[in-house]
Scaffold this motif. Sequence first.
Motif, mmCIF file in Angstrom:
data_model
loop_
_atom_site.group_PDB
_atom_site.id
_atom_site.type_symbol
_atom_site.label_atom_id
_atom_site.label_comp_id
_atom_site.label_asym_id
_atom_site.label_seq_id
_atom_site.Cartn_x
_atom_site.Cartn_y
_atom_site.Cartn_z
ATOM 1 N N ARG A 260 -1.569 11.159 4.408
ATOM 2 C CA ARG A 260 -2.249 11.927 5.333
ATOM 3 C C ARG A 260 -2.702 11.199 6.351
ATOM 4 N N PRO A 261 -2.797 11.980 7.671
ATOM 5 C CA PRO A 261 -3.380 11.333 8.892
ATOM 6 C C PRO A 261 -4.839 10.790 8.810
ATOM 7 N N TRP A 262 -5.501 11.053 7.897
ATOM 8 C CA TRP A 262 -6.848 10.670 7.794
ATOM 9 C C TRP A 262 -7.065 9.516 6.820
ATOM 10 N N HIS A 263 -6.074 9.135 5.863
ATOM 11 C CA HIS A 263 -6.145 8.060 5.151
ATOM 12 C C HIS A 263 -6.485 6.683 5.789
ATOM 13 N N GLU A 264 -7.266 5.942 5.231
ATOM 14 C CA GLU A 264 -7.477 4.744 5.461
ATOM 15 C C GLU A 264 -6.338 3.539 5.633
ATOM 16 N N THR A 265 -5.326 3.998 4.657
ATOM 17 C CA THR A 265 -4.318 2.816 4.536
ATOM 18 C C THR A 265 -3.226 3.853 4.290
ATOM 19 N N ILE A 266 -1.751 3.302 4.448
ATOM 20 C CA ILE A 266 -0.743 4.191 4.165
ATOM 21 C C ILE A 266 0.244 3.011 3.557
ATOM 22 N N PRO A 267 0.570 2.984 2.368
ATOM 23 C CA PRO A 267 0.103 4.270 1.304
ATOM 24 C C PRO A 267 -1.431 4.170 1.110
ATOM 25 N N GLN A 268 -1.979 5.280 0.720
ATOM 26 C CA GLN A 268 -3.288 5.033 0.114
ATOM 27 C C GLN A 268 -3.282 5.081 -1.612
ATOM 28 N N ARG A 269 -3.917 4.123 -2.087
ATOM 29 C CA ARG A 269 -3.857 3.893 -3.572
ATOM 30 C C ARG A 269 -5.060 3.811 -4.126
ATOM 31 N N PRO A 270 -5.184 4.062 -5.567
ATOM 32 C CA PRO A 270 -6.390 3.975 -6.136
ATOM 33 C C PRO A 270 -7.270 2.666 -5.964
ATOM 34 N N ARG A 271 -8.474 2.934 -5.686
ATOM 35 C CA ARG A 271 -9.362 1.831 -5.239
ATOM 36 C C ARG A 271 -10.676 1.793 -5.478
ATOM 37 N N VAL A 272 -11.305 0.745 -5.514
ATOM 38 C CA VAL A 272 -12.788 0.703 -5.398
ATOM 39 C C VAL A 272 -13.288 0.723 -3.854
ATOM 40 N N TRP A 273 -14.210 1.897 -3.928
ATOM 41 C CA TRP A 273 -14.915 2.365 -2.582
ATOM 42 C C TRP A 273 -16.307 1.767 -2.633
ATOM 43 N N GLY A 274 -17.049 1.332 -1.587
ATOM 44 C CA GLY A 274 -18.466 1.244 -1.458
ATOM 45 C C GLY A 274 -19.194 2.686 -1.490
ATOM 46 N N THR A 275 -20.393 2.848 -1.725
ATOM 47 C CA THR A 275 -20.984 4.226 -1.843
ATOM 48 C C THR A 275 -21.034 4.537 -0.441
ATOM 49 N N ASP A 276 -21.616 4.081 0.632
ATOM 50 C CA ASP A 276 -21.825 4.690 1.839
ATOM 51 C C ASP A 276 -20.394 4.943 2.610
ATOM 52 N N GLU A 277 -19.222 4.187 2.521
ATOM 53 C CA GLU A 277 -17.846 4.534 3.029
ATOM 54 C C GLU A 277 -17.307 5.645 2.180
ATOM 55 N N CYS A 278 -17.723 6.104 0.814
ATOM 56 C CA CYS A 278 -17.370 7.033 0.010
ATOM 57 C C CYS A 278 -17.743 8.333 0.347
ATOM 58 N N ILE A 279 -19.183 8.268 0.292
ATOM 59 C CA ILE A 279 -19.792 9.704 0.379
ATOM 60 C C ILE A 279 -19.601 10.436 1.432
ATOM 61 N N THR A 280 -19.359 10.010 2.715
ATOM 62 C CA THR A 280 -18.907 10.674 3.898
ATOM 63 C C THR A 280 -17.892 9.692 4.829
ATOM 64 N N ARG A 281 -16.987 10.421 5.482
ATOM 65 C CA ARG A 281 -16.164 9.629 6.371
ATOM 66 C C ARG A 281 -16.596 10.368 7.739
ATOM 67 N N TRP A 282 -17.540 11.175 7.877
ATOM 68 C CA TRP A 282 -17.930 11.743 8.927
ATOM 69 C C TRP A 282 -19.357 11.218 9.370
ATOM 70 N N GLY A 283 -19.858 10.614 8.295
ATOM 71 C CA GLY A 283 -21.363 10.209 8.743
ATOM 72 C C GLY A 283 -22.381 11.183 8.580
ATOM 73 N N THR A 284 -22.253 12.348 7.952
ATOM 74 C CA THR A 284 -23.040 13.306 7.490
ATOM 75 C C THR A 284 -24.132 12.735 6.459
ATOM 76 N N ALA A 285 -25.261 12.747 7.089
ATOM 77 C CA ALA A 285 -26.447 12.472 6.371
ATOM 78 C C ALA A 285 -27.593 13.642 5.618
ATOM 79 N N PHE A 286 -27.784 13.215 4.695
ATOM 80 C CA PHE A 286 -28.640 14.222 4.072
ATOM 81 C C PHE A 286 -30.162 14.424 4.909
ATOM 82 N N GLU A 287 -30.471 13.233 5.298
ATOM 83 C CA GLU A 287 -31.666 13.093 5.785
ATOM 84 C C GLU A 287 -32.117 13.673 7.331
ATOM 85 N N GLU A 288 -30.972 13.684 7.929
ATOM 86 C CA GLU A 288 -31.037 13.808 9.422
ATOM 87 C C GLU A 288 -30.705 15.425 9.965
ATOM 88 N N ALA A 289 -31.268 15.768 10.829
ATOM 89 C CA ALA A 289 -31.039 17.189 11.355
ATOM 90 C C ALA A 289 -31.007 17.129 12.863
#
Length: 291
Positions: A260-289
């Motif tokens: 997919r064009p938004w994948h971080e790598t081509i090919p995208q394979r199973p991996r271990v993600w950090g929490t912050d980078e995994c929850i959102t790729r768009w920076g959408t935060a719970f706390e901010e409005a």
Amino acid sequence: MVRVFRLAYVHFGCTDVSAMVRYYTEVLGLSLTEEEGGRAYLSTAFDHHNIILSPSSEPGLKGFGLQLAPDLSAAEAHAALQRMGIAAEMKADSLPAIPEIVQFTDMDGFEVHLFSQMEATAPGFRSEGIVPNKVGHLSLRVRDAKRSVEYYKQFGFVNTDWIESFFGFMTCNRDHHVLNFCTSDRKGMHHLAFELRDYSHLVRSMDYLSKHEIPVLWGPSRHGAGHNIATYHRDPEGNMIELFTDADVFIPELNMFEPRPWHETIPQRPRVWGTDECITRWGTAFEEALV
């Protein structure tokens, strides 16, 4: 090994079955196929049921049903579980539309049903409500995610991604995940996810939730693991419900996801993600409005 290929249904205990039926029919847009013994059975479109609601003094997840691979009968699955050292019980006609189930309790106390056949009542997709494609995945709070991931490999599940070492994703088909496990100090469901058709369907669904005065907890935003665009809200009993679209498609033969064009790598394979980078790729935060 006992091989399954999909998550077919999820069973909730409810303090108010009627309120939950109204939510799952009028808001989510499922079809009520049967009411029997105080229980309600609801379908997304094809199966007799994908959601079971039963009266309970303790609301929340009771268990879930996994459908066996076509070449495996319930009796054969029961025998295989016995050989694997998993105590299980064969039950006939204990649920409508399913002739036989194999019932057991997993290592965290969740009731699991294995079955080979379910009657297809085929109510079809409704014209009112959110009307998801299907039950997409179930996320569980468990004592040890690593241990749960190893346990469910016995049923044909494959580990597709991790968030650090506490959140494991698993699939038994081509969906990025069908079950996932989050290490927690309390047992229960983290969330249940319903698949939508596309992003415009997701936006319409947010408007529909607003019409019914149901607040969106978070999203929409794109996750890292799975890359699904997701939003979260709660049903009347407090169960967290995810609505998502655009999730990764797994190619097990290549141990990769369809590019997919938004994948971080081509090919995208199973991996271990950090929490912050995994929850959102768009920076959408719970706390901010905005204001």
